[in-house]
Design an enzyme around this catalytic site. Structure first.
Site, mmCIF file in Angstrom:
data_model
loop_
_atom_site.group_PDB
_atom_site.id
_atom_site.type_symbol
_atom_site.label_atom_id
_atom_site.label_comp_id
_atom_site.label_asym_id
_atom_site.label_seq_id
_atom_site.Cartn_x
_atom_site.Cartn_y
_atom_site.Cartn_z
ATOM 1 C CB ILE A 277 38.878 -26.701 25.254
ATOM 2 C CG1 ILE A 277 38.403 -27.286 26.984
ATOM 3 C CG2 ILE A 277 37.787 -25.320 24.328
ATOM 4 C CD1 ILE A 277 38.983 -25.937 27.775
ATOM 5 C CB CYS A 339 29.231 -24.272 24.061
ATOM 6 S SG CYS A 339 30.196 -22.698 24.328
ATOM 7 N N GLY A 342 29.570 -20.415 26.432
ATOM 8 C CA GLY A 342 29.759 -19.588 25.760
ATOM 9 C C GLY A 342 30.670 -18.508 25.295
ATOM 10 C CG ASP A 344 36.133 -22.060 24.314
ATOM 11 O OD1 ASP A 344 36.928 -21.506 24.021
ATOM 12 O OD2 ASP A 344 35.883 -22.269 25.346
ATOM 13 N NE ARG A 345 31.859 -26.956 23.250
ATOM 14 C CZ ARG A 345 31.274 -28.227 24.619
ATOM 15 N NH1 ARG A 345 31.362 -29.566 23.911
ATOM 16 N NH2 ARG A 345 32.063 -27.621 25.427
#
Lengths: 616, 561
Positions: A277, A339, A342, A344-345
């Site tokens: 981020i 990620c 778990g 965001d990406r």
């Protein structure tokens, strides 16, 4: 209910400077409890700008000039306004009021809690019921012989950032789930998020394992085994770690990390390499800096586009989604995506992958379901990422914006595949930050329940569906979906482009000059069913254009953004013979001096008019 | 087939040749070399594929030996329209023969040996008119020109200016003797002539080459008189010099120069540096190379795109044209445009300015007339400039994609004003192709004089006339067209300019999916048009246009189409 700025109803004689040319507009600045409003003076059908306080990312007072005190306001919807207030004292008043207003510290202060679209309780309730995730899982054929609904998280006890309803393999018992969740960052254990019925392959999501350098967890290994076993089409399950390998390695030192292939039977582990981020935040900031430059040259633009890395990141996400899609639809394998935490990406990749795999998500309603599922219910931290409350600036990141950008890139490649147009995406972006509706408030479902959003706020989905004619893609073809149920986008670099209509949505001089209002009109004309709505919209438009000041809490707020970005907005300088808002002055091909009286030898003058100055 | 051609053809037919085209499965068939074409016919019972490639459109050819001990060969042909074809030919000797034939026949020196002199389609007759208009017609149609401007035949024998047409439009006050003297003061004899009259305020755009002031700051009274006569005593005019001030200064050392303020009191000079010649050609080469590399990552692509500088050139062209248009329309001044020779960037700027200002030049016929007037008749040296395109390994001589740049800038205008041009991108692509290699005579030669000497008009067909035939025209029109009298000011923000994917990525997978999409979009448009028709009554022509707008809009927002 306008705020009185030191005994006055508004600050007069305020200049609004265009950020890309020398055009200035004079008007009056008003402050209400929710908006900052600029009204152009002395012009019939005056131009107005409404800025929601929640949209303001920063207010800056620049150093005093001869014409007054400059105030620079940057918004999260990429609007940048530059005011010059004649009196320093007035400027300071506006500045300090804004500072107070734009950093709410509690949810109760958000617009959604005072916004009232004049609906009754029943309508509100119906609005919140429009998108139903239980129905969505039913649509996917769940529960089924291999996957069941688990009530383990009924009370948010196992994972407080997950929704209550979770789908897990039938062979995953409660102890396995609980054990696995203890081995996963923030307790986010592997659960199903999409089911590809044709091959019985599942897309699952979770957070990183707390493996450190050598830790193991038998329950977690069981869990993955159970996911693998639930799919008879493939002997293994892919584990996609969407982070760059280096980041995952570094996490091991903090007791986190990634799955060791030796410990998990039948997994295929894969790093994908999407940055975190912080990198994304810096990248967008760099991009906006570049495209916000006055007199930007073509070369600096392209170099800036490159050095911002924004398109590279967009491509990385699309690449990951394509990998996911191929694994599921071609190989018929189940995939577990994670990620770090778990949310965001993982949300980006799962949502984009589902969009590629399932035409339903490319419809207007389906897209709402997708966002409700992958983003809202699975706890993408909208409050933190979108800076809804005064919080940690390091938590802010354009993760969702990036997802919308990826979707736009797909729309560019598959013009007929989507029921909605880019205006829908832009509108979503607007409201993720507006805090006008309850949907995106807070960081998790649990928090949303605590805030009693369904009782105290309205749903954006109802609002968007009520004006969906604004967002339809006129060339959407359902038969395209039949022919291409799975989209296979090309990832050649020239397919990734700067999304001008998003990042310059308020810079009207940059857009094609013949379009948008006609576009809306046409939509209505070409489809007789929508005729009635057309009249309403027209009425609404003229209403907005003539006197929006009267409706402070306007339910039509969202429409005004369409207006502002419309190049067809009435042109102030009526005398000029130009096509719809295109104007030589705004383009600034060169600084023509209107008088020849200057005694300079032209050759000297021309040196000053270097090529670089041609693009004001 | 004349002797000269057959000399070049050692092997006319080869069987079992494998053709590999972009985005198509390989085909097997017979390859045949004729005087002007490469013909490939697939060996199949039904629906077999045929390829007819004009040899003139071959830009570069590469050959290599393959197979066991070089028993067969491969020829890669890179075309001027940026397409790349590959032929696998059995037999080394055949391969070498075919390659050398292509090399020789694609670069014939003599203009009269070129295909347009042999192209005789049944539906066209050589007696049909050649060209769309002449300066006489232009003059006759613009009544308001008459009190101030006259037609001059001073160049009737091409003796005053080799690269001008026989007739030109000049101020009434200037007689032919003065013109001839002014011409001797301008490079190549290109004295200032009128190219556009702005009806709304009577201002004009003129063009010329640079004045030959030289190091001693020579002056020429006749030239000064000529420019003075173009404007009123009280008026002022602008000279837009397409060179940098420094370049203009340096040009004096080579005998050239610029109009000094001291002698041209009523003219103000502005310099807008536009790249030309070799720099432009190299820019095109770099861009095409970047577009041909599918293996690169995002950063490399953007950096190559930047490094090619092509979009910067598009930007300069549009903003300089915008400046000229601004002088004429907004400030109400007449403008003279020139650079060095006045045959390249000058024409680029004057024609773009006309597209911005003049609704007539945005119609199908008007645009072709504009090209004819400002490029063909005005003496753009097509023969040298378009000898080779981006793939050629030949040493650069006078190649320069100025005309391609005009087409690109026009395409950008079309993107920004999707309703304003009566022609579509397809026409621009066709012109881009024909400027380099054509069945028609329009782009042959470098001047009217040359065309007359070689009797081009008598012995070839005219591309513009052909395109205006009803059945052809339909392929190239923009169905969204809605005439407007207004100026169309393009945005020149870098964010508003786009890579012309239709041209530069024409032969990639990318363009193919876009083509398919576009085709489907047009199908929908047509369907809609047809479903609209029966309902009739409620739908005016305008509303039908609106429903196109819809689509165009979308395409617009799709930026790629």
């Amino acid at each position: 209910n306008k705020h009185v700025i030191r005994g006055k109803s508004g600050v007069e004689q305020v200049k609004l400077l265009d950020r890309f040319n020398n055009k200035t507009t004079t008007g009056t600045l008003y402050l209400t409890a929710t908006h900052l409003i600029f009204v152009e003076s002395n012009v019939p059908g005056a131009h107005e700008i409404w800025i929601l306080h929640h949209h303001i990312a920063s207010v800056e007072k620049l150093s005093l000039t001869t014409s007054g005190c400059p105030l620079l306001i940057q918004c999260r919807n990429f609007r940048v306004v530059h005011f010059v207030v004649p009196r320093e004292r007035d400027c300071h008043d506006v500045y300090s009021s804004l500072l107070r207003l734009l950093r709410p510290v509690s949810y109760d202060e958000l617009y959604a809690f005072s916004y009232n679209p004049k609906q009754n309780e029943q309508q509100r309730e119906v609005g919140w019921q429009l998108i139903d995730l239980t129905a969505e899982f039913e649509r996917l054929g769940l529960p089924c012989d291999q996957w069941q609904l688990s009530d383990v998280n009924r009370d948010y006890k196992v994972c407080e950032t997950y929704p209550r309803d979770l789908y897990v393999p039938i062979t995953a018992s409660k102890p396995i789930i609980v054990g696995s969740s203890k081995f996963r960052s923030k307790g986010r254990f592997p659960v199903l998020t999409y089911f590809y019925q044709e091959k019985k392959a599942a897309v699952c999501r979770c957070s990183q394992p707390l493996s450190g350098f050598s830790a193991r967890c038998l329950e977690d290994e069981h869990m993955l085994q159970a996911i693998s076993k639930a799919n008879h089409n493939s002997r293994f399950v892919y584990v996609m770690d969407t982070r760059p390998k280096l980041n995952a390695l570094a996490n091991r030192a903090a007791g986190k990390g990634y799955e060791n292939e030796d410990n998990y039977s039948n997994i295929r582990f894969q790093f994908v390499g999407i940055e975190n981020i912080h990198v994304m935040r810096a990248s967008l900031q760099k991009l906006l800096e570049v495209v916000g430059t006055r007199s930007l040259s073509v070369n600096d633009y392209l170099l800036g586009l490159e050095s911002s890395g924004w398109l590279r990141h967009i491509k990385a996400i699309v690449d990951a989604a394509i990998f996911l899609t191929k694994a599921v639809t071609v190989e018929g394998a189940s995939v577990l995506v994670h990620c770090s935490d778990g949310w965001d990406r993982t949300a980006q990749v799962c949502a984009l992958g589902a969009l590629l795999m399932d035409p339903y998500y490319r419809t207007l309603k389906g897209f709402m379901v997708l966002i409700e599922k992958e983003w809202i219910s699975f706890g993408h931290k909208f409050a933190d990422r979108c800076d809804q409350l005064d919080g940690d600036p390091r938590e802010v990141s354009p993760v969702f914006t990036q997802f919308l950008d990826c979707v736009w890139q797909l729309m560019e490649q598959f013009p007929q595949a989507f029921e909605f147009s880019e205006w829908f995406l832009i509108q979503l972006h607007e409201h993720v930050h507006s805090c006008q509706f309850g949907n995106f408030l807070g960081n998790s479902q649990r928090q949303r329940e605590e805030l009693q959003l369904k009782d105290r706020t309205y749903s954006l989905w109802a609002h968007l569906l009520s004006e969906q004619h604004n967002y339809l893609n006129p060339v959407y073809s359902p038969s395209f979906a039949e022919r291409h149920p799975v989209l296979e986008p090309s990832t050649q670099p020239w397919n990734f482009k700067f999304w001008r209509n998003m990042y310059h949505q308020f810079d009207r001089t940059m857009h094609p000059r013949q379009s948008i209002l006609k576009h809306t009109l046409t939509l209505k004309e070409s489809n007789s069913k929508l005729e009635d709505t057309a009249h309403t919209l027209q009425a609404v438009s003229s209403y907005l254009l003539s006197s929006p000041l009267r409706c402070t809490n306007t339910p039509l707020q969202s429409l005004s953004s369409l207006h502002d970005s419309s190049p067809d907005a009435p042109d102030g300088n009526g005398g000029e013979r130009t096509v719809e808002g295109s104007s030589a002055t705004e383009n600034g091909y060169g600084e023509l001096q209107s008088s020849f009286s200057s005694k300079n030898e032209p050759a000297m003058v021309s040196l000053e008019f270097g090529v670089a100055r041609m693009t004001c | 087939m004349t002797m000269e051609f057959s000399e070049h053809i050692k092997t006319a037919n080869v069987d079992d040749v494998v053709l590999k085209l972009p985005l198509r499965p390989a085909l097997k068939g017979t390859l045949c070399v004729t005087a002007h074409h490469l013909v490939f016919s697939e060996r199949k019972e039904e629906g077999s594929y045929q390829l007819l490639l004009l040899l003139r459109s071959v830009d570069a050819i590469e050959k290599r030996m393959t197979g066991l001990s070089g028993s067969s060969g491969t020829i890669v042909i890179k075309c001027k329209d940026l397409r790349i074809l590959q032929f696998d030919i059995p037999g080394m000797e055949e391969c070498l023969n075919v390659a050398s034939s292509i090399e020789a026949l694609s670069s014939l020196e003599s203009v009269t040996e070129l295909y347009p002199f042999f192209h005789r389609p049944r539906e066209l007759s050589l007696s049909e008119p050649w060209g769309l208009s002449s300066p006489q017609q232009q003059y006759a149609q613009t009544e308001r020109l008459w009190d101030r401007w006259r037609l001059s035949k001073v160049n009737r024998n091409f003796s005053v200016c080799m690269s001008y047409p026989r007739t030109v439009i000049v101020p009434c006050a200037i007689d032919d003797i003065t013109l001839a003297k002014a011409a001797s003061f301008r490079q190549g004899g290109r004295f200032p002539v009128l190219c556009y009259y702005h009806r709304s305020n009577g201002m004009v755009i003129m063009r010329s080459s640079q004045p030959m002031t030289g190091a001693n700051r020579k002056r020429c009274r006749e030239d000064e008189l000529l420019l003075q006569a173009a404007i009123d005593e009280s008026e002022m005019g602008y000279i837009i010099d397409t060179r940098s001030a420094q370049q203009a200064q340096q040009a004096r050392m080579a005998g050239g120069g610029f109009e000094s303020k001291a002698f041209y009191h009523h003219w103000r000079r502005l310099h807008r540096h536009l790249e030309r010649g070799k720099v432009l050609q190299e820019s095109l080469i770099k861009l095409v190379e970047a577009c041909g590399d599918p293996s690169q990552n995002m950063d490399r692509w953007l950096s190559k795109l930047e490094n090619s500088k092509w979009l910067s050139h598009v930007h300069s062209a549009l903003s300089t044209a915008g400046l000229v248009a601004e002088c004429v329309e907004r400030d109400g001044h007449s403008v003279l445009v020139h650079g060095f020779e006045g045959t390249d960037t000058t024409l680029l700027v004057t024609s773009l300015a006309q597209l911005i200002l003049d609704p007539a030049s945005r119609t199908f016929r008007g645009f072709l007339q504009l090209l004819e007037r400002e490029w063909v008749q005005a003496g753009h040296p097509f023969r040298q400039r378009c000898a080779h395109s981006a793939h050629s390994h030949a040493r650069l001589r006078q190649e320069c994609p100025a005309f391609l740049l005009l087409l690109d800038a026009t395409w950008q205008l079309g993107r920004q004003f999707p309703l304003a041009l009566e022609f579509s991108e397809v026409l621009l692509l066709r012109l881009a192709q024909d400027a380099y290699a054509s069945d028609y005579g329009t782009f042959l030669c470098s001047s009217e004089q040359e065309r007359c000497a070689l009797q081009v008009k008598e012995n070839t067909h005219c591309l513009f006339q052909f395109l205006l035939r009803r059945e052809e025209r339909e392929k190239y029109v923009n169905p969204l067209y809605e005439a407007t009298d207004l100026a169309i000011w393009p945005s020149v923000h870098p964010q508003s300019l786009q890579l012309w994917t239709g041209l530069f990525l024409r032969w990639t997978e990318y363009a193919q999916t876009m083509d398919e999409a576009r085709e489907e979009i047009w199908t929908i448009v047509k369907e809609r048009k047809e479903t609209d028709r029966p309902k009739g009554c409620a739908h005016t022509t305008l509303s039908r246009h609106d429903s196109f707008t819809n689509v165009e809009n979308l395409m617009d927002e799709l930026t790629v189409l």
